[in-house]
Design a protein around this motif. Structure first.
Motif, PDB file in Angstrom:
ATOM      1  N   SER A  64       0.444  -1.194   0.650  1.00  0.00           N
ATOM      2  CA  SER A  64       0.100   0.371  -0.831  1.00  0.00           C
ATOM      3  C   SER A  64       0.954   1.878  -0.197  1.00  0.00           C
ATOM      4  O   SER A  64       1.807   1.497   0.847  1.00  0.00           O
ATOM      5  CB  SER A  64      -1.193   0.272   1.061  1.00  0.00           C
ATOM      6  OG  SER A  64      -1.634   0.158   1.373  1.00  0.00           O
ATOM      7  N   SER A  65       0.766   2.655  -1.186  1.00  0.00           N
ATOM      8  CA  SER A  65       1.568   3.167  -0.612  1.00  0.00           C
ATOM      9  C   SER A  65       0.483   5.048  -0.994  1.00  0.00           C
ATOM     10  O   SER A  65      -1.230   4.440  -2.617  1.00  0.00           O
ATOM     11  CB  SER A  65       1.779   3.752  -1.781  1.00  0.00           C
ATOM     12  OG  SER A  65       2.397   2.907  -3.273  1.00  0.00           O
ATOM     13  N   PRO A  66       0.025   6.421  -1.193  1.00  0.00           N
ATOM     14  CA  PRO A  66      -0.756   7.397  -1.305  1.00  0.00           C
ATOM     15  C   PRO A  66      -1.097   6.944  -2.864  1.00  0.00           C
ATOM     16  O   PRO A  66       0.162   6.571  -3.780  1.00  0.00           O
ATOM     17  CB  PRO A  66       0.163   8.053  -1.063  1.00  0.00           C
ATOM     18  CG  PRO A  66       0.890   7.976   0.118  1.00  0.00           C
ATOM     19  CD  PRO A  66       1.629   6.549  -0.154  1.00  0.00           C
ATOM     20  N   GLY A  67      -1.462   6.617  -3.438  1.00  0.00           N
ATOM     21  CA  GLY A  67      -2.099   7.056  -5.122  1.00  0.00           C
ATOM     22  C   GLY A  67      -2.183   5.921  -5.247  1.00  0.00           C
ATOM     23  O   GLY A  67      -3.318   5.752  -6.879  1.00  0.00           O
ATOM     24  N   CYS A  68      -2.308   5.133  -5.297  1.00  0.00           N
ATOM     25  CA  CYS A  68      -2.374   3.495  -5.405  1.00  0.00           C
ATOM     26  C   CYS A  68      -3.328   2.479  -5.249  1.00  0.00           C
ATOM     27  O   CYS A  68      -3.944   3.170  -3.868  1.00  0.00           O
ATOM     28  CB  CYS A  68      -1.123   1.796  -4.811  1.00  0.00           C
ATOM     29  SG  CYS A  68      -1.338   1.638  -3.116  1.00  0.00           S
ATOM     30  N   LEU A 110      -5.942  -2.338  12.707  1.00  0.00           N
ATOM     31  CA  LEU A 110      -4.713  -2.389  11.983  1.00  0.00           C
ATOM     32  C   LEU A 110      -5.283  -0.841  11.669  1.00  0.00           C
ATOM     33  O   LEU A 110      -5.798  -1.597  10.452  1.00  0.00           O
ATOM     34  CB  LEU A 110      -5.351  -3.206  11.723  1.00  0.00           C
ATOM     35  CG  LEU A 110      -4.598  -4.935  12.649  1.00  0.00           C
ATOM     36  CD1 LEU A 110      -4.653  -5.787  12.058  1.00  0.00           C
ATOM     37  CD2 LEU A 110      -3.185  -4.346  12.948  1.00  0.00           C
ATOM     38  N   ALA A 111      -4.893   0.162  11.655  1.00  0.00           N
ATOM     39  CA  ALA A 111      -5.075   1.213  10.449  1.00  0.00           C
ATOM     40  C   ALA A 111      -5.117   1.038   8.740  1.00  0.00           C
ATOM     41  O   ALA A 111      -4.133   0.162   8.712  1.00  0.00           O
ATOM     42  CB  ALA A 111      -4.454   2.204  10.741  1.00  0.00           C
ATOM     43  N   GLY A 112      -5.544   1.080   8.077  1.00  0.00           N
ATOM     44  CA  GLY A 112      -6.112   1.462   6.770  1.00  0.00           C
ATOM     45  C   GLY A 112      -6.764   0.298   6.575  1.00  0.00           C
ATOM     46  O   GLY A 112      -6.579  -0.314   5.222  1.00  0.00           O
ATOM     47  N   ALA A 134      -6.283   4.403   2.548  1.00  0.00           N
ATOM     48  CA  ALA A 134      -6.382   5.105   3.290  1.00  0.00           C
ATOM     49  C   ALA A 134      -7.718   5.022   3.765  1.00  0.00           C
ATOM     50  O   ALA A 134      -7.923   5.657   5.100  1.00  0.00           O
ATOM     51  CB  ALA A 134      -5.811   6.381   2.552  1.00  0.00           C
ATOM     52  N   PHE A 135      -8.204   4.751   2.918  1.00  0.00           N
ATOM     53  CA  PHE A 135     -10.473   4.524   3.278  1.00  0.00           C
ATOM     54  C   PHE A 135     -10.884   3.743   1.791  1.00  0.00           C
ATOM     55  O   PHE A 135     -10.254   3.752   1.264  1.00  0.00           O
ATOM     56  CB  PHE A 135     -10.332   5.816   2.834  1.00  0.00           C
ATOM     57  CG  PHE A 135     -11.529   6.437   2.856  1.00  0.00           C
ATOM     58  CD1 PHE A 135     -11.852   7.418   4.934  1.00  0.00           C
ATOM     59  CD2 PHE A 135     -12.648   6.893   2.252  1.00  0.00           C
ATOM     60  CE1 PHE A 135     -13.264   7.235   5.033  1.00  0.00           C
ATOM     61  CE2 PHE A 135     -14.344   7.384   2.604  1.00  0.00           C
ATOM     62  CZ  PHE A 135     -14.166   7.206   4.536  1.00  0.00           C
ATOM     63  N   PRO A 136     -11.813   3.574   1.609  1.00  0.00           N
ATOM     64  CA  PRO A 136     -12.448   2.201   1.349  1.00  0.00           C
ATOM     65  C   PRO A 136     -12.785   3.105   0.571  1.00  0.00           C
ATOM     66  O   PRO A 136     -13.898   3.700   0.391  1.00  0.00           O
ATOM     67  CB  PRO A 136     -13.888   2.015   2.119  1.00  0.00           C
ATOM     68  CG  PRO A 136     -13.484   2.510   3.551  1.00  0.00           C
ATOM     69  CD  PRO A 136     -12.875   3.199   3.510  1.00  0.00           C
ATOM     70  N   SER A 137     -12.510   2.811  -0.629  1.00  0.00           N
ATOM     71  CA  SER A 137     -12.790   2.857  -2.353  1.00  0.00           C
ATOM     72  C   SER A 137     -13.899   3.172  -3.018  1.00  0.00           C
ATOM     73  O   SER A 137     -14.983   3.876  -3.223  1.00  0.00           O
ATOM     74  CB  SER A 137     -11.679   2.751  -3.153  1.00  0.00           C
ATOM     75  OG  SER A 137     -11.602   0.811  -3.277  1.00  0.00           O
ATOM     76  N   THR A 138     -14.641   1.808  -2.223  1.00  0.00           N
ATOM     77  CA  THR A 138     -15.773   1.446  -2.015  1.00  0.00           C
ATOM     78  C   THR A 138     -17.241   2.398  -2.057  1.00  0.00           C
ATOM     79  O   THR A 138     -17.872   3.066  -2.775  1.00  0.00           O
ATOM     80  CB  THR A 138     -16.437   0.132  -1.843  1.00  0.00           C
ATOM     81  OG1 THR A 138     -15.746  -0.717  -1.637  1.00  0.00           O
ATOM     82  CG2 THR A 138     -17.419  -0.222  -2.021  1.00  0.00           C
ATOM     83  N   ALA A 259      -6.030   6.878   6.684  1.00  0.00           N
ATOM     84  CA  ALA A 259      -5.379   6.299   7.756  1.00  0.00           C
ATOM     85  C   ALA A 259      -4.340   6.724   7.022  1.00  0.00           C
ATOM     86  O   ALA A 259      -3.811   6.815   6.104  1.00  0.00           O
ATOM     87  CB  ALA A 259      -5.139   4.006   7.329  1.00  0.00           C
ATOM     88  N   ALA A 260      -2.821   7.027   7.630  1.00  0.00           N
ATOM     89  CA  ALA A 260      -1.712   7.619   7.026  1.00  0.00           C
ATOM     90  C   ALA A 260      -0.563   6.304   6.353  1.00  0.00           C
ATOM     91  O   ALA A 260      -1.026   4.837   7.638  1.00  0.00           O
ATOM     92  CB  ALA A 260      -0.668   8.636   8.461  1.00  0.00           C
ATOM     93  N   PRO A 261       0.168   6.899   5.365  1.00  0.00           N
ATOM     94  CA  PRO A 261       0.787   5.652   5.453  1.00  0.00           C
ATOM     95  C   PRO A 261       1.368   5.341   7.000  1.00  0.00           C
ATOM     96  O   PRO A 261       2.120   3.757   6.392  1.00  0.00           O
ATOM     97  CB  PRO A 261       1.992   6.670   4.586  1.00  0.00           C
ATOM     98  CG  PRO A 261       1.180   7.666   3.548  1.00  0.00           C
ATOM     99  CD  PRO A 261       0.239   8.232   5.011  1.00  0.00           C
ATOM    100  N   GLU A 262       2.118   5.885   7.398  1.00  0.00           N
ATOM    101  CA  GLU A 262       2.957   5.860   8.622  1.00  0.00           C
ATOM    102  C   GLU A 262       1.928   4.304   9.239  1.00  0.00           C
ATOM    103  O   GLU A 262       3.070   3.474  10.097  1.00  0.00           O
ATOM    104  CB  GLU A 262       3.943   6.394   9.405  1.00  0.00           C
ATOM    105  CG  GLU A 262       2.449   7.427   9.744  1.00  0.00           C
ATOM    106  CD  GLU A 262       2.566   8.777   9.272  1.00  0.00           C
ATOM    107  OE1 GLU A 262       1.970  10.171   9.782  1.00  0.00           O
ATOM    108  OE2 GLU A 262       2.366   9.088   7.561  1.00  0.00           O
TER     109      GLU A 262
END
Length: 279
Positions: A64-68, A110-112, A134-138, A259-262
């Motif tokens: 997982s990473s921002p934008g994916c 577990l965040a994320g 980070a957040f449910p895309s659905t 949910a933050a990447p860290e």
């Protein structure tokens, strides 16, 4: 913790620039991670399907990473015993989501890692799956479906409305800018002079969207979509339900529900530690 979804459930504004300070009235007291109480290794014999899902979740957290895109893990094929182990491992975290009448999501401890359920007539379960991101895309796909793209300012305003007109102009300036890589624009109503009529008028003009997010990550927080693209209403409350911070945010997704990447990286490490017990 917010109520479990699966147990029933203008001028003077302050844009949050990347080099700016956070709002000073943000409630404190972020909850800390509490490890779930899990069964002993000898008690999970035959629950290989659940362990395989948990291993796959750890892999998804690592990617997982921002934008994916979010990873999606379907749970529909699992029996009750395997689902029980997943439920026990994931627990319930700080963020609960309602999206319309048929879609609910609950962040795990577990965040994320988000448990998402779609129901049909009579509450029957249609889909049961986990999203990692980070957040449910659905939910996000539905957040502003069919919404308006701009606010139409009326020719005349109701009696008692004074500060809403410049806020309408400010919102219309910012709405077209919403998108990836664009910072959140915050209108802090708690710091602006306004009347009750202003708030009532803005609420009616913005309209109500399908998403309600309840979070206790930064105190008691309620985040709702409006019927206007990219516009969210974010409210913070004390433990006695007194409103202490009232903001309108123009953004793809408010930071308070993301949910933050860290934190996602920490979730992977914690899940790996849990799985190590069963190797």
């Amino acid at each position: 913790m917010a109520a479990s979804l699966f147990g029933g459930i203008g001028p003077g504004s302050q844009p949050r620039e990347q080099d700016g300070a956070d709002l000073q009235y943000m409630p404190k007291g972020m909850a800390t991670f509490a490890a779930p109480v899990l069964p002993q290794k000898e008690n999970v014999a035959g629950l290989d399907a659940a362990l395989a899902v948990l291993c796959a979740l750890a892999e998804s957290l690592g990617r997982s990473s921002p934008g994916c895109e979010n990873a999606v893990h379907d749970l529909s094929g699992l029996d009750r015993a395997n689902l029980a182990l997943i439920d026990q491992t994931l627990g319930e975290g700080e963020v609960s989501i309602i999206c319309g009448e048929d879609l609910q999501a609950q962040e795990s401890v577990l965040a994320g890692v988000w448990r998402v359920r779609q129901t049909g007539p009579g509450g029957s379960l249609v889909r049961d799956f986990i999203e990692v991101g980070a957040f449910p895309s659905t939910v996000l796909e539905r957040a502003f479906a069919g919404c308006r793209n701009m606010l139409a300012a009326p020719a005349t305003y109701p009696m008692g409305v004074f500060n809403a007109p410049p806020l309408i102009s400010e919102l219309n300036d910012r709405i077209p800018l919403v998108g990836p890589g664009v910072g959140t624009h915050v209108i802090n109503l708690s710091l602006l002079p306004h009347t009750e009529e202003d708030l009532t008028f803005l609420d009616g003009l913005l309209g109500h969207g399908p998403v309600v997010v309840l979070s206790r990550g930064y105190g008691n927080c309620r985040v709702t979509t409006t019927a206007t693209r990219g516009v969210w209403w974010v409210r913070f409350f004390t433990s006695t339900d007194d409103l202490i911070l009232n903001t309108i945010e123009v953004t793809a997704l408010p930071e308070v529900v993301r949910a933050a990447p860290e934190d996602i990286a920490d979730s992977r490490q914690r899940l790996l530690e849990i799985l190590e017990v069963y190797r």
